[in-house]
Write a protein that holds these residues in place. Structure first.
Motif, short mmCIF file in Angstrom:
data_model
loop_
_atom_site.label_atom_id
_atom_site.label_comp_id
_atom_site.label_asym_id
_atom_site.label_seq_id
_atom_site.Cartn_x
_atom_site.Cartn_y
_atom_site.Cartn_z
N LEU A 214 0.86 -1.18 0.00
CA LEU A 214 0.00 0.00 0.00
C LEU A 214 0.90 1.23 0.00
O LEU A 214 1.87 1.28 0.76
CB LEU A 214 -0.90 0.00 1.23
CG LEU A 214 -1.73 1.27 1.46
CD1 LEU A 214 -2.89 1.34 0.47
CD2 LEU A 214 -2.25 1.33 2.90
N GLU A 215 0.57 2.22 -0.84
CA GLU A 215 1.37 3.44 -0.91
C GLU A 215 0.46 4.65 -0.73
O GLU A 215 -0.68 4.65 -1.19
CB GLU A 215 2.07 3.54 -2.27
CG GLU A 215 2.97 2.35 -2.59
CD GLU A 215 3.54 2.41 -4.00
OE1 GLU A 215 4.36 1.55 -4.33
OE2 GLU A 215 3.15 3.32 -4.78
N ASP A 216 0.96 5.68 -0.04
CA ASP A 216 0.19 6.92 0.02
C ASP A 216 0.84 7.96 -0.88
O ASP A 216 1.94 7.76 -1.40
CB ASP A 216 0.02 7.42 1.46
CG ASP A 216 1.32 7.87 2.12
OD1 ASP A 216 2.24 8.32 1.40
OD2 ASP A 216 1.43 7.79 3.36
N ASP A 217 0.15 9.08 -1.07
CA ASP A 217 0.63 10.09 -2.02
C ASP A 217 1.77 10.92 -1.48
O ASP A 217 2.24 11.84 -2.16
CB ASP A 217 -0.52 11.00 -2.46
CG ASP A 217 -1.22 11.68 -1.30
OD1 ASP A 217 -0.78 11.48 -0.13
OD2 ASP A 217 -2.21 12.40 -1.53
N GLN A 218 2.26 10.60 -0.27
CA GLN A 218 3.42 11.29 0.27
C GLN A 218 4.64 10.37 0.36
O GLN A 218 5.64 10.70 0.99
CB GLN A 218 3.08 11.85 1.65
CG GLN A 218 1.99 12.92 1.60
CD GLN A 218 1.71 13.55 2.95
OE1 GLN A 218 2.48 13.37 3.90
NE2 GLN A 218 0.62 14.30 3.05
N GLY A 219 4.54 9.17 -0.26
CA GLY A 219 5.70 8.29 -0.38
C GLY A 219 5.81 7.17 0.63
O GLY A 219 6.73 6.35 0.53
#
Length: 379
Positions: A76-81
């Motif tokens: 899982l990845e978020d938009d802040q890395g």
């Protein structure tokens, strides 16, 4: 002069019925084209930061099994890395817990298969679901319907998806209160070994979505979730259902709606035709290859309901039991039977003349898929 005859509605309706009756079903030849597209079903729960992903592969219509996609690296990845790895719990099933979810961030899934193909979902925002207002049942002539109500005062939800877990209490036809310890030795059956009363739990497998987008208020009333016919084992004693609700984005709702229409409503003259349904995943290695499935996230709210047999109206108080016969084993013959033989009780008075037995499915309630362990929520 030719007389004009006016054909009224009854005649026209009859002709329509005749035309429909002449329609013969067409079964097209099975397309034997081999397909091996990835199918990904993923959800991020903001309740406890749990991420679950199910991976499999598409198969032709004639295939009998759906192979899981094992050995993949899933994150899982978020938009802040930030990156959160998932572990494969069983073949094709991946999950992790404890992700700190923020409503200000967006999230996506990254899947690298054992074949070194990379798949990504689009970045999505998490959705907050309002509480379930009510889960209740209403009687019909041939069973009961279970409905769900919900609403969002802020009018921000609009698109909903439900799933449920059913649990019901039932008994075997006969209670076994004695057992064969060894050939010729009969002892009382310990209470913890009783197999007369069971509880069975199953999860929903259908797709249940609803929308209030065409209404002025964000309200869902009397959404039909489950139908239970009378005389069902589920209603023989006590039944419970735990309903889970999620709020979807419009894109997610349209995906699940199309999938529901394609997989569950086929077969009739006016049903939708099959179509290729893709979600918000894409193949980064080979963009020409479609990917099936959807990733979304948000809160999951729950509500439980119980139904007892005695609450049912009289016309629904019917039960279906297996046809079971008790056979007798004479006392002098009991030495020929081992612990694998299930006994009901002794017979004869004032002295024991023998023991009663029956088929295992008539004595052991576990043969119908349940367990003798009472659920912690049962009341």
């Amino acid at each position: 002069m030719m007389k004009l005859i006016r054909l009224g509605f009854p005649f026209s309706f009859a002709m329509l019925l005749m035309a429909m009756g002449c329609v013969e079903p067409y079964n097209p030849p099975v397309v034997r084209q081999e397909t091996n597209y990835l199918v990904a079903d993923a959800y991020l729960s903001t309740n406890d930061g749990t991420v679950t992903v199910s991976l499999s592969r598409t198969q032709p219509l004639y295939a009998t099994e759906i192979p899981p996609e094992s050995g993949a690296v899933v994150t899982l990845e978020d938009d802040q890395g930030a990156v959160y790895p998932l572990q494969e719990q069983r073949s094709g099933q991946y999950s992790t817990q404890g992700v700190t979810v923020s409503a200000t961030k967006k999230y996506r899934m990254h899947i690298r298969t054992s074949g070194k193909e990379d798949f990504f979902s689009e970045f999505v925002s998490v959705k907050t679901s309002p509480e379930i207002d009510n889960v209740y049942w209403l009687p019909e002539s041939d069973g009961i319907f279970i409905y769900v109500d919900t609403h969002d005062p802020s009018n921000n939800s609009r698109y909903y998806k439900w799933s449920y877990t059913e649990t019901w209490e039932y008994t075997s036809n006969f209670a076994s209160i004695v057992k064969i310890l060894e050939p010729g030795v009969i002892v009382p059956r310990p209470f913890e070994e009783y197999m007369y009363m069971c509880w069975r739990t199953v999860n929903s497998t259908g797709i249940f979505v609803g929308s209030s987008s065409k209404l002025q208020e964000d309200v869902i009333r009397q959404y039909p979730l489950i139908f239970i016919p009378k005389a069902s084992w589920k209603l023989a004693r006590k039944y419970s259902v735990l309903v889970k609700q999620q709020t979807l984005t419009e894109e997610a709702y349209n995906y699940w709606l199309q999938l529901e229409q394609t997989t569950e409503r086929l077969g009739g003259l006016f049903d939708p035709m099959p179509s290729e349904i893709t979600g918000n995943f894409y193949n980064a290695t080979d963009p020409s290859q479609p990917v099936l499935g959807f990733f979304s996230g948000g809160t999951v709210v729950e509500k439980r309901m119980f139904v007892s047999f005695i609450e049912l109206p009289r016309h629904l108080q019917e039960t279906t039991r297996d046809f079971c016969v008790a056979d007798s084993i004479k006392l002098e013959d009991i030495v020929n039977y081992g612990p694998g033989t299930l006994l009901i009780d002794s017979y004869g008075s004032p002295f024991v003349e023998g023991y009663l037995t029956s088929a295992g499915s008539c004595i052991d309630c576990r043969t119908k898929g349940g367990t003798t362990t009472k659920p912690s929520f049962w009341k």
